[in-house]
Design an enzyme around this catalytic site. Structure first.
Site, PDB file in Angstrom:
ATOM      1  N   LYS A  88     -12.511 -26.944 -14.171  1.00  0.00           N
ATOM      2  CA  LYS A  88     -11.084 -27.634 -14.085  1.00  0.00           C
ATOM      3  C   LYS A  88     -10.826 -28.271 -15.315  1.00  0.00           C
ATOM      4  CE  LYS A  88     -10.459 -27.953  -9.126  1.00  0.00           C
ATOM      5  NZ  LYS A  88     -10.265 -28.732  -7.972  1.00  0.00           N
TER       6      LYS A  88
ATOM      7  N   LYS B  22     -12.155 -17.241  -7.191  1.00  0.00           N
ATOM      8  CA  LYS B  22     -11.775 -17.870  -6.059  1.00  0.00           C
ATOM      9  C   LYS B  22     -10.390 -17.731  -5.807  1.00  0.00           C
ATOM     10  CE  LYS B  22     -12.022 -22.501  -5.355  1.00  0.00           C
ATOM     11  NZ  LYS B  22     -11.950 -23.449  -4.583  1.00  0.00           N
TER      12      LYS B  22
ATOM     13  N   LYS C 138      -5.278 -22.793  -5.179  1.00  0.00           N
ATOM     14  CA  LYS C 138      -4.155 -23.134  -5.242  1.00  0.00           C
ATOM     15  C   LYS C 138      -3.423 -23.307  -6.552  1.00  0.00           C
ATOM     16  CE  LYS C 138      -4.871 -27.025  -2.148  1.00  0.00           C
ATOM     17  NZ  LYS C 138      -6.306 -27.713  -2.624  1.00  0.00           N
TER      18      LYS C 138
END
Ligand code: AQP
Length: 345
Positions: free
Chosen positions: A123, A207, A210
């Protein structure tokens, strides 16, 4: 000297999980989380399902939207079939003990442990110095979320396995450092079934998420039947046909993903799915998959819309759930503070 392991936690089975209030939900969240929470609510054990708004702000969230996103996740819980009479549904930030326990755990967890967390690396990407400190200590807050309720089991997707291991390490170190054997349980992740790692429709190695910039990579819970069908029709496959039962699919990640989605939606095993389609082209398989996805998601989307049109019902559920949660959390934090040695007056 005895090398016997410390006494284990002996409290009751409790199940807890949550979803971040960080934007629209997708099929991965549905199969990896929502559908499984609903299946767990009838097992008779206390179930806590929260909206992780404190986790959401580890990356920028528009304050004008955050409360709306929180209600949307709560609406998704209710629309998927969670029953507030069987599960406490609440926003994390409405229970101040999450932050209190997280601070104590920040002082228990080691930097080296957090340095190993792959989700932070993914992230924060190339901009680690510009990431929030909260994003780095996210797994410590997650440990507090779980141990605050002395949860023994946590249904999550594969992506959360490493964070669960960290929670166990924090619980074990706390119990050991403060000579409080068995005070916190060492919770187990519940990662079962074909829906625990739904991959992107465009890339079988990534994956479904969102934050993927490509909307075609995921099926959103807000997508209508047409959008769902189009996305599945255009989903990446290969030149082959549907495999035989038991086929190794390591080099066909996109095909493996579509079969897993089909299996999770239809409550079948992968082998049952391949038995039905073996040898056929994807032109036959994809419309059936789209049909299944629409059948599962359309009623949820419609119910979410109804609930969001009058959020008073959602707010009532969240308030009652928060009170229930605080009633469990307060004595656990009071006891934790006593164990740590904080002044009590
Ligand atoms: N692709 C997935 N397959 C199966 N389960 C998934 N989960 C998320 N993605 C998949 C599970 O959904 C629950 C809630 O996840 P979260 O809200 O904590 O967010 P996340 O895991 O960070 O989800 P995203 O979509 O990947 O968000 P971004 O893009 O913001 O990082 C968890 O149980 C998770 O395992």
């Amino acid at each position: 000297m005895s090398d016997a392991s410390p006494p284990a936690y002996t409290g009751p089975r409790r199940i807890l999980s949550g979803i971040q209030a960080s934007g629209a939900l997708h099929l991965g969240n549905y199969l990896g989380a929502l559908k499984r929470f609903v299946a767990l609510q009838d097992q008779g054990d206390p179930l806590f399902v929260f909206v992780a708004d404190m986790h959401a702000i580890t990356v920028w969230q528009d304050p004008a939207l955050l409360a709306q996103q929180t209600r949307e996740i709560a609406a998704a819980y209710l629309a998927s079939g969670l029953d507030p009479a069987k599960a406490a549904i609440f926003p994390q930030s409405a229970v101040p003990q999450h932050a209190e326990l997280a601070w104590i755990f920040n002082c228990v967890a080691r930097l080296g442990w957090l340095d190993r967390m792959t989700q932070f690396k993914e992230k924060s990407g190339k901009h680690k110095e510009r990431s929030s400190v909260g994003l780095y200590t996210y797994p410590v807050l997650q440990a507090a979320d779980i141990l605050l309720y002395k949860a023994t089991e946590v249904p999550v997707g594969e992506d959360q396995k490493q964070h669960l291991e960290l929670t166990r390490d924090i619980a074990a170190k706390f119990n050991n450092d403060f000579s409080a054997p068995g005070f916190f349980p060492l919770p187990e992740p519940l990662i079962q079934g074909p829906g625990t790692r739904v991959m992107s429709l465009r890339d079988g190695a990534a994956k479904m998420s969102k934050s993927d910039p490509s909307d075609a990579s995921r099926i959103n819970l807000t997508d209508d039947a047409d959008a769902i069908s189009q996305k599945i029709k255009k989903s990446k496959t290969d030149m082959g046909v549907m495999p035989e039962v038991g086929a190794a699919l390591d080099d066909r990640p996109e095909v493996r993903n579509l079969i897993a989605i089909y299996a999770a939606l239809s409550d079948q095993t992968r082998d049952q799915v391949t038995a039905d389609f073996a040898g056929q082209g994807f032109g036959a398989f994809k419309p059936k998959l789209a049909e299944l996805a629409v059948e599962a998601l359309a009623p949820i989307t419609a119910e979410m819309r109804r609930l969001m049109a009058d959020p008073a019902e959602i707010d009532r559920v969240l308030s009652a759930g928060a009170e229930q949660a605080r009633n469990i959390a307060a004595p656990v934090v009071a006891e934790t503070k006593r164990i740590v040695g904080f002044w009590r007056g």
